[in-house]
Design a protein around this motif. Sequence first.
Motif: not given
Length: 138
Positions: A31, A33, A36-38, A46, A48-52, A56
Amino acid sequence: MKALFFLYEGYVDWEISPLSCMLNVCDVEIDTAALNEEVTHEGKFKVKVDLNIEACNPSNYNILIIPGGEPAPFDKDERLLTLIRGFDKQGKWIAAICGGPHSWRRLAFCAKESIQHNDRVSQSFWLTFFICEINDVP
């Protein structure tokens, strides 16, 4: 086995690409994290991550991996420090590459907290031992 990569603005993607490939070959779930979202890595892609980071839970992972780059602007963020503390308190692996150790060093020395100084907190050299451990390699 499950790994969590903490990504941040300007992280060095090529430092973790071989590692993520090796972990995938070993069937380790990954995963990502971030705060931020990106995030945008050093190569300007850029991601985009799986989790904020707030979502976690260290209990769900075997290792936290912090890539190199310039994490200093983020090492004062309480959310990151809380995540590192959570992994440390549970005796989980914390691995950091190149500039990545700056975050847990700051926590250990500036915040005057105790971070485990054993084979579970390490820089990139020790990641080989983690990979061997998950594959039961002597």
